[in-house]
Design a protein around this motif. Structure first.
Motif, mmCIF file in Angstrom:
data_model
loop_
_atom_site.group_PDB
_atom_site.id
_atom_site.type_symbol
_atom_site.label_atom_id
_atom_site.label_comp_id
_atom_site.label_asym_id
_atom_site.label_seq_id
_atom_site.Cartn_x
_atom_site.Cartn_y
_atom_site.Cartn_z
ATOM 1 N N THR A 117 0.927 -1.163 -0.050
ATOM 2 C CA THR A 117 0.207 -0.057 -0.027
ATOM 3 C C THR A 117 1.124 1.260 0.011
ATOM 4 N N ALA A 152 2.907 1.744 3.012
ATOM 5 C CA ALA A 152 4.250 1.017 3.228
ATOM 6 C C ALA A 152 5.399 1.722 2.679
ATOM 7 N N TYR A 153 5.193 2.379 1.361
ATOM 8 C CA TYR A 153 6.299 2.807 1.021
ATOM 9 C C TYR A 153 6.994 4.071 2.015
ATOM 10 N N ALA A 207 6.608 3.770 5.018
ATOM 11 C CA ALA A 207 6.958 3.252 6.247
ATOM 12 C C ALA A 207 8.455 2.641 5.934
#
Lengths: 397, 153
Positions: free
Chosen positions: A145, A148-149, A151
């Motif tokens: 998602t 996530a990038y 994160a």
């Protein structure tokens, strides 16, 4: 030669969820607010540039200047519709700037308006289900998602600089504190570090309250020649610099939605934005210490730590100390997102970069009630859009 | 061997064609190497993107087996339906840096979520996603700690 380009009017609507309002109606409302601010009517503009995205409007092309004029004031003026994902507003601004700086027009309006779909932003239609489409790959091979990038960047920052959970949370707290008095912000209730860290974990180390949600919103500005701006009787705010940029080969940033990158030493992180910032500052003949206000895209709390370092305001790793010691507060060393940022607005993609300009205008005029940066004279914006789009604007009072 | 690793060549059934190639020594990530500047790209590309390189000749290449974990995250929310996974639960996505200067994202397998550490050596593995219409297991590329004992080069 051009005698400069000025922001003659700025207007926005409050950000939120507006299921009952069309994108078109929001755009018209924001434009009317900008016209009122400039003391003009629809007949006062010679061109309209719309920042378009794929979510709604324009017969599938996104927000459309032609559609707006057909609804309100069809006068055969110049219409331009530009893409650039979340940076589209900055690219539209850049386009309008050029139309005036070239001497072709005296006044051009810029509009960004968006109603966002709920939840994780879905894959756009029209791409192949194979390795040629990064967006297909990131979903089917690992379900990565957008948060996530970010994160992955935040987790690496923890490793590189020892950034604590509390510091990452404090960035969210600061944005809410700045937004408290901003009538355009969607989230204005104060937050504590404990509340941020108690919100659901989305993608380690980022919690829900450290990630900007999606919103509906619209913002507009009127750009004009010096003569036009003087005619409005409003305080003069000059577009001292504006630039757009795209990605540089070897950039180490994790770029949504790609699943891999080839990384070269010495290439700037998030190069599409850092390049834009550098170009806009050069054009404006300003140095970093001259900048009183920075309005930057804070898709997550990580951005608020990383970007001031990428632009050179502080050394790599130093943002933690800055934010923990109030140096990025409204009357700190550098006022970071006095508007409250994306974290307090939620992102309405194409409208976001235009709203940044509105906030800078209000700050430089001394009209930002409850969040005013004392004596602000120079403001800068910075925004990132999907697929390697960046933009930055420097305004001077 | 990890439980994720299919034991026979017949079991190799990737969710998308063209990211991996099955070799005698196990699966490898398949990319592209420019014959002019020797830059490596993943996934495969028909062009070289290096602005300093004028070459238009590229060849298929396999990425190294072992890389270093550059970063990771644990996704706690189920992704949209395009991600099909029969056994969904919070899972890790990592970025592994290979000697070819390529950083590749993928799921991490064979390690407890609390034990993941940046800087450790990871190797390519296959992770189960779903069963296809014929009941055959579908895999995706994943990375597992080298210490898990996957065959080395």
């Amino acid at each position: 030669m051009s005698e400069g380009v000025y922001v003659a009017g700025a207007g926005a609507i409050p950000w939120g969820k507006r299921p009952e309002t069309t994108q078109l109606a929001m755009a018209i409302e924001a434009l009317n607010a900008a016209f009122l601010d400039a003391g003009i009517g629809w007949e006062g503009i010679e061109g309209l540039v719309a920042a378009s995205s794929r979510f709604e409007g324009g017969m599938g092309w996104g927000l459309h200047a032609n559609e707006i004029l057909q609804a309100v004031s069809e006068r055969a003026i110049s219409c331009i519709n530009v893409g650039g994902a979340c940076a589209a507003g900055a690219i539209a601004f850049n386009t309008a700037y050029s139309m005036i700086a070239s001497g072709q027009h005296d006044s051009v309006a810029v509009i960004g308006a968006e109603r966002m779909p709920k939840g994780f932003i879905p894959r756009p239609p029209g791409s192949q289900d194979d390795i040629s489409d990064s967006d297909f790959l990131r979903w089917v091979t690992m379900g990565a998602t957008n948060p996530a990038y970010w994160a992955l960047e935040a987790q690496r920052r923890r490793y590189d600089f020892g950034t604590s959970d509390e510091t990452l949370a404090r960035a969210s707290v600061l944005m809410r504190s700045n937004a408290a008095a901003n009538p355009y912000a969607r989230f204005r209730d104060p937050l504590t570090i404990e509340e941020v860290l108690a919100s659901p974990m989305v993608a380690d180390p980022l919690h829900l309250l450290q990630i900007c949600p999606v919103s509906d919103g619209a913002a507009a500005v009127v750009l004009g020649s010096r003569k036009f701006a003087e005619g409005t009787g409003r305080p003069l705010v000059e577009v001292a610099g504006c630039a757009i940029g795209s990605g540089q080969f070897g950039d180490p940033a994790r770029r949504i939605p790609t699943i891999s990158n080839t990384v070269l030493e010495g290439v700037a992180h998030t190069s599409e934005v850092t390049t834009s910032v550098k170009r806009a500052m050069e054009m404006a003949s300003v140095d970093l210490p001259d900048i009183d206000v920075l309005e930057m895209a804070d898709n997550t709390s990580w951005h608020l730590l990383a970007w001031p370092e990428l632009f050179g305001f502080v050394e790599p790793g130093q943002s933690d100390w800055m934010i923990n010691n109030g140096r990025f507060a409204i009357n700190g060393d550098l006022a970071l997102n006095p508007s409250g940022g994306f974290l307090s607005f939620g992102e309405a993609t194409t409208a976001q970069a235009v709203l940044q300009v509105c906030e800078l205008v209000w700050q430089l005029r001394g009209e930002a009630v409850g969040r005013q940066v004392t004596g602000a004279r120079v403001g800068m914006s910075a925004v990132l859009g999907l697929a390697g789009n960046g933009g930055s604007i420097v305004l001077k009072r | 061997m990890t439980g994720d690793m299919p034991s026979t060549l017949e079991a190799f059934n990737p969710v998308v064609e063209g990211l991996m190639v099955q070799t005698e020594a196990g699966p490898r990530l398949m990319g592209t190497r420019c014959l002019g500047c020797h830059m490596t790209y993943f996934p495969s590309s028909t062009t070289c993107r290096n602005p300093a390189c004028g070459s238009d000749t590229v060849e298929s290449t396999q990425l190294s087996l072992v890389g270093t974990l550059y970063s990771y995250t644990v996704q706690h929310y189920q992704p949209p339906p395009l991600f099909r996974n029969d056994d969904w639960q919070p899972y890790a996505i990592g970025v592994v840096e290979f000697p070819e200067k390529v950083r590749v994202m993928g799921m991490l397998s064979g390690i407890a979520l609390d034990d993941i550490a940046i800087g450790e050596r990871y190797v390519l593995a296959l992770s189960d996603l779903v069963k296809d219409a014929d009941g055959k297991q579908v895999h995706t590329h994943a990375f597992t700690p080298e210490s898990q004992g996957t065959p080395s080069e």
